[in-house]
Motif scaffolding. Structure first.
Motif, mmCIF file in Angstrom:
data_model
loop_
_atom_site.group_PDB
_atom_site.id
_atom_site.type_symbol
_atom_site.label_atom_id
_atom_site.label_comp_id
_atom_site.label_asym_id
_atom_site.label_seq_id
_atom_site.Cartn_x
_atom_site.Cartn_y
_atom_site.Cartn_z
ATOM 1 N N ASP A 11 29.592 0.688 37.494
ATOM 2 C CA ASP A 11 28.158 1.005 37.510
ATOM 3 C C ASP A 11 27.519 0.498 36.215
ATOM 4 O O ASP A 11 26.472 -0.132 36.244
ATOM 5 C CB ASP A 11 27.947 2.525 37.636
ATOM 6 N N LEU A 12 28.165 0.818 35.088
ATOM 7 C CA LEU A 12 27.617 0.401 33.780
ATOM 8 C C LEU A 12 28.645 -0.404 33.014
ATOM 9 O O LEU A 12 29.820 -0.019 32.966
ATOM 10 C CB LEU A 12 27.303 1.602 32.892
ATOM 11 N N PHE A 13 28.175 -1.445 32.345
ATOM 12 C CA PHE A 13 28.993 -2.084 31.319
ATOM 13 C C PHE A 13 28.230 -1.907 30.010
ATOM 14 O O PHE A 13 27.088 -2.353 29.880
ATOM 15 C CB PHE A 13 29.244 -3.569 31.609
ATOM 16 N N ILE A 14 28.874 -1.249 29.045
ATOM 17 C CA ILE A 14 28.201 -0.948 27.772
ATOM 18 C C ILE A 14 28.741 -1.872 26.681
ATOM 19 O O ILE A 14 29.959 -1.971 26.486
ATOM 20 C CB ILE A 14 28.434 0.525 27.365
ATOM 21 N N ILE A 15 27.820 -2.528 25.986
ATOM 22 C CA ILE A 15 28.218 -3.364 24.844
ATOM 23 C C ILE A 15 27.990 -2.559 23.577
ATOM 24 O O ILE A 15 26.862 -2.152 23.279
ATOM 25 C CB ILE A 15 27.385 -4.668 24.767
ATOM 26 N N GLY A 16 29.067 -2.284 22.830
ATOM 27 C CA GLY A 16 28.910 -1.597 21.550
ATOM 28 C C GLY A 16 29.564 -0.228 21.524
ATOM 29 O O GLY A 16 29.217 0.646 22.319
ATOM 30 N N GLU A 39 33.895 -2.848 22.549
ATOM 31 C CA GLU A 39 33.523 -2.847 21.121
ATOM 32 C C GLU A 39 34.268 -4.013 20.467
ATOM 33 O O GLU A 39 35.482 -4.117 20.591
ATOM 34 C CB GLU A 39 33.908 -1.509 20.494
ATOM 35 N N MET A 40 33.543 -4.874 19.768
ATOM 36 C CA MET A 40 34.185 -6.091 19.272
ATOM 37 C C MET A 40 35.121 -5.854 18.091
ATOM 38 O O MET A 40 35.972 -6.681 17.802
ATOM 39 C CB MET A 40 33.143 -7.144 18.900
ATOM 40 N N ASN A 41 34.965 -4.703 17.455
ATOM 41 C CA ASN A 41 35.805 -4.421 16.296
ATOM 42 C C ASN A 41 36.476 -3.071 16.546
ATOM 43 O O ASN A 41 36.952 -2.816 17.634
ATOM 44 C CB ASN A 41 34.884 -4.420 15.058
ATOM 45 N N ASP A 42 36.456 -2.178 15.535
ATOM 46 C CA ASP A 42 36.936 -0.809 15.752
ATOM 47 C C ASP A 42 35.740 0.051 16.141
ATOM 48 O O ASP A 42 34.595 -0.287 15.811
ATOM 49 C CB ASP A 42 37.556 -0.299 14.438
ATOM 50 N N ILE A 197 37.579 2.247 27.878
ATOM 51 C CA ILE A 197 37.100 1.961 26.521
ATOM 52 C C ILE A 197 37.979 0.865 25.934
ATOM 53 O O ILE A 197 39.204 1.029 25.828
ATOM 54 C CB ILE A 197 37.194 3.220 25.614
ATOM 55 N N MET A 198 37.351 -0.260 25.559
ATOM 56 C CA MET A 198 38.125 -1.384 25.005
ATOM 57 C C MET A 198 37.640 -1.668 23.592
ATOM 58 O O MET A 198 36.455 -1.930 23.391
ATOM 59 C CB MET A 198 37.911 -2.635 25.864
ATOM 60 N N THR A 199 38.563 -1.615 22.627
ATOM 61 C CA THR A 199 38.171 -2.000 21.262
ATOM 62 C C THR A 199 38.689 -3.413 20.997
ATOM 63 O O THR A 199 39.460 -3.955 21.782
ATOM 64 C CB THR A 199 38.721 -1.016 20.211
ATOM 65 N N ARG A 200 38.260 -3.984 19.859
ATOM 66 C CA ARG A 200 38.614 -5.376 19.520
ATOM 67 C C ARG A 200 38.330 -6.298 20.705
ATOM 68 O O ARG A 200 39.074 -7.219 21.021
ATOM 69 C CB ARG A 200 40.091 -5.474 19.121
ATOM 70 N N THR A 201 37.248 -6.024 21.415
ATOM 71 C CA THR A 201 36.879 -6.775 22.612
ATOM 72 C C THR A 201 35.413 -7.160 22.507
ATOM 73 O O THR A 201 34.535 -6.306 22.605
ATOM 74 C CB THR A 201 37.118 -5.902 23.877
ATOM 75 N N ILE A 221 42.043 -10.036 19.116
ATOM 76 C CA ILE A 221 43.382 -10.195 18.518
ATOM 77 C C ILE A 221 44.158 -11.297 19.237
ATOM 78 O O ILE A 221 44.690 -12.208 18.625
ATOM 79 C CB ILE A 221 44.157 -8.858 18.567
ATOM 80 N N THR A 222 44.145 -11.228 20.576
ATOM 81 C CA THR A 222 44.959 -12.202 21.336
ATOM 82 C C THR A 222 44.148 -13.425 21.761
ATOM 83 O O THR A 222 44.718 -14.435 22.149
ATOM 84 C CB THR A 222 45.510 -11.545 22.621
ATOM 85 N N GLY A 223 42.837 -13.322 21.746
ATOM 86 C CA GLY A 223 41.993 -14.432 22.218
ATOM 87 C C GLY A 223 41.813 -14.428 23.732
ATOM 88 O O GLY A 223 41.031 -15.215 24.282
#
Ligand SMILES: Cc1cc2nc3c(=O)[nH]c(=O)nc-3n(C[C@H](O)[C@H](O)[C@H](O)COP(=O)(O)OP(=O)(O)OC[C@H]3O[C@@H](n4cnc5c(N)ncnc54)[C@H](O)[C@@H]3O)c2cc1C
Length: 527
Positions: A11-16, A39-42, A197-201, A221-223
């Motif tokens: 339903d939702l994709f949240i950036i951040g 979340e692109m970092n931690d 919940i995905m971090t480093r993404t 991390i893995t690309g």
């Protein structure tokens, strides 16, 4: 690199993964929506770990007539205290008064006063501060927090560290909160309720077609790249919100963001009580000096326009000098840069209302639902830690018509993980933990209950002796706790643990940091 297809449509994709992204993820998941967050970092690696850490109405915003924001935040303080009595607690603020205090010249209050009482020449009179505090006491319906009182600084112990030209002070209530833990606890609760919940993404691209977003992410991390589908995109990118609108979601917009950097310095403890100070400068600005992590004092903040979102905010030598000088106008013992043991800096992602100064830019949050593309997107500007839960409710109200099956709001006063105890039972909980694991000592027991609340007892479950706590890395940091944060709190590096899940970074040596880092790396590889 190959892009694996993921068939599910969220339903939702949240950036951040700052407070706004995680707050919305928790609320929406609890209402039955399927949610993914990247979340692109931690978690809390940007603004949400760099705040002054106050659940507050924002006394100074009254001068800007931001009554709606102040009232909402004041009411919210006690809702939050009840839901997270481990990471947040009431705090008293001492505001020394002197007639030299001045307004910033472009506040609406200052303009009104200049019009009707020109002889005041920009002074902040005592009666006006009293009036502001009266409103502060009464706008938000306090039940737990005590009201304002006057202090005689010549006799009160809060007057001891203060220069004797200040003879009188007002003392009022606000609350403290561990900002980065607030974020991770929201993420944990969201995950428990079903969110991914995905971090480093990092979200690198989002395209809307036939009512669906196709979101591309890259693991930092893995690309590895992945593709997700979602009905609605929530852009909670904080300082990157405008960048995401233009360059990731390819939406054309007139909305802009004003990046305002705020820095803090930390010194060894400057005074011996648990109240904070609210200092007013002759330049119209204010700063706080707050008791921090038992042995330190936190002083901040500054307001500086910050040009480039990708330039890591740092407390410049000029900002350090400014804060030392400002605080030294109040403390008997002057503060110099040599007293500083740590600094941190963050960027306020404020909605650009074209205010003249960075101090005057609105602190209100602004939510913009964009329906110009083939699928809707919600962009979030501004916000405060204090109003994150209300912001989440307002954000969801903006798009509820897309999800008629969604249930109604539910988060008010519902405990965050570990927060299922009464706010006045904290000491009892520390005592209980000490009874279970006496060998960790009272200081560590207190720290664990502050961080994990009732979960602290789960962390030490089955521990019969100190040996069962695993390796001791110093300062009461045991492998047991690290294992918990790796398994439940997305810890992947020493920095995640030392500076965001805890503030033990203030205490450990370089060698201990390396040992903790090596332990975490090994544990993650073994997963
Ligand atoms: C100095 C200072 C003091 C403050 N003090 C207080 C206070 O005492 N009380 C209070 O209530 N408020 C305070 N605030 C305000 C509060 O901290 C912020 O409003 C709040 O943290 C903003 O949260 P956010 O989630 O919007 O942004 P952030 O916390 O910045 O989160 C945004 C996240 O998005 C991620 N991101 C960006 N682009 C991408 C992408 N392409 N893919 C994946 N992830 C991405 C970032 O890595 C970041 O983690 C303060 C702010 C500052 C700067």
């Amino acid at each position: 690199m190959k892009k694996p297809q993921n068939d599910k449509t969220y339903d939702l994709f949240i950036i951040g993964g700052g407070i706004n992204g995680c707050g919305i993820a928790r609320d929406a998941t609890g209402r039955g929506l399927s949610v993914a967050l990247a979340e692109m970092n931690d978690l809390a690696s940007a603004t949400s770990s760099a705040s002054t850490k106050l659940f507050h109405g924002g006394l100074r915003y009254l001068e800007y007539f931001e009554f709606r924001l102040v009232r909402e935040a004041l009411i919210e303080r006690e809702n939050l205290l009840v839901a997270m009595p481990h990471i947040s607690w009431p705090m008293r603020f001492v505001l020394p008064y002197h007639q030299d205090m001045r307004f910033e010249s472009d506040t609406p209050t200052s303009k009104l006063l200049t019009l009707f009482m020109p002889w005041m020449k920009g002074q902040r009179p005592a009666w006006l501060i009293r009036l502001g505090l009266f409103m502060y006491d009464n706008l938000g319906g306090r039940k737990i927090l005590p009201g304002t009182k006057t202090l005689d600084l010549k006799t009160a112990r809060e007057g001891k560290p203060i220069i004797n030209k200040f003879e009188r002070a007002y003392e009022y209530s606000d609350c403290w909160v561990e900002d980065s833990r607030l974020v991770v606890l929201n993420a944990r609760d969201a995950q428990k309720r079903g969110a991914k919940i995905m971090t480093r993404t990092k979200v690198t691209d989002a395209v809307s077609k036939d009512g669906i977003w196709t979101v591309t992410t890259q693991n930092q991390i893995t690309g590895e790249q992945q593709v997700f589908k979602a009905k609605l995109l929530v852009n909670a990118g904080g300082p990157w919100v405008e960048n995401i609108i233009r360059n990731v979601a390819h939406i054309s917009t007139n909305e802009g963001i004003r990046l305002v950097r705020g820095s803090h310095i930390v010194t060894k403890k400057l005074f011996d009580h648990d109240k904070a100070y609210f200092f007013q400068g002759e330049d119209g600005r204010i700063i706080f000096a707050i008791p921090y992590e038992q042995d330190f004092t936190l002083i901040g903040t500054t307001d500086q326009d910050h040009k480039d979102v990708d330039t890591k905010p740092e407390c410049t030598p000029e900002e350090q000098e400014y804060l030392c000088k400002f605080a030294s106008q109040y403390f008997e013992k002057p503060i110099t840069r040599e007293d500083i043991v740590w600094t941190y800096s963050g960027v306020r992602p404020l909605y650009d209302d074209h205010a003249s100064s960075s101090t005057a830019a609105t602190r209100e949050y602004v939510l913009k639902l964009n329906e110009t593309g083939e699928a809707p997107a919600l962009n979030i500007f501004g916000g405060k830690i204090t109003t994150y839960r209300r912001l989440a409710e307002a954000a969801i109200a903006k798009f509820e018509h897309f999800f008629p099956e969604m249930t109604s709001k539910w988060t008010k006063r519902v405990p965050l993980p570990g927060g299922d105890f009464a706010h006045d039972q904290f000491d009892q909980l520390v005592q209980e933990l000490q009874n279970i694991v006496p060998f960790i000592g009272p200081k560590t027991a207190r720290r664990l209950v502050r961080a994990y609340g009732t979960d602290a007892q789960i962390i030490v479950k089955g521990v019969a002796s100190e040996k069962d706590m695993g390796t001791h890395f110093g300062h009461g940091i045991y492998a047991r706790e690290l294992d918990w944060t790796i398994a439940h709190e997305w810890v992947m590096t020493a920095e995640d643990y030392l500076w965001r899940r805890t503030k033990m970074g203030l205490r450990v040596s370089n060698e201990q940091t390396s040992e903790i880092g090596a332990y975490i790396a090994k544990a993650i590889t073994a997963q």
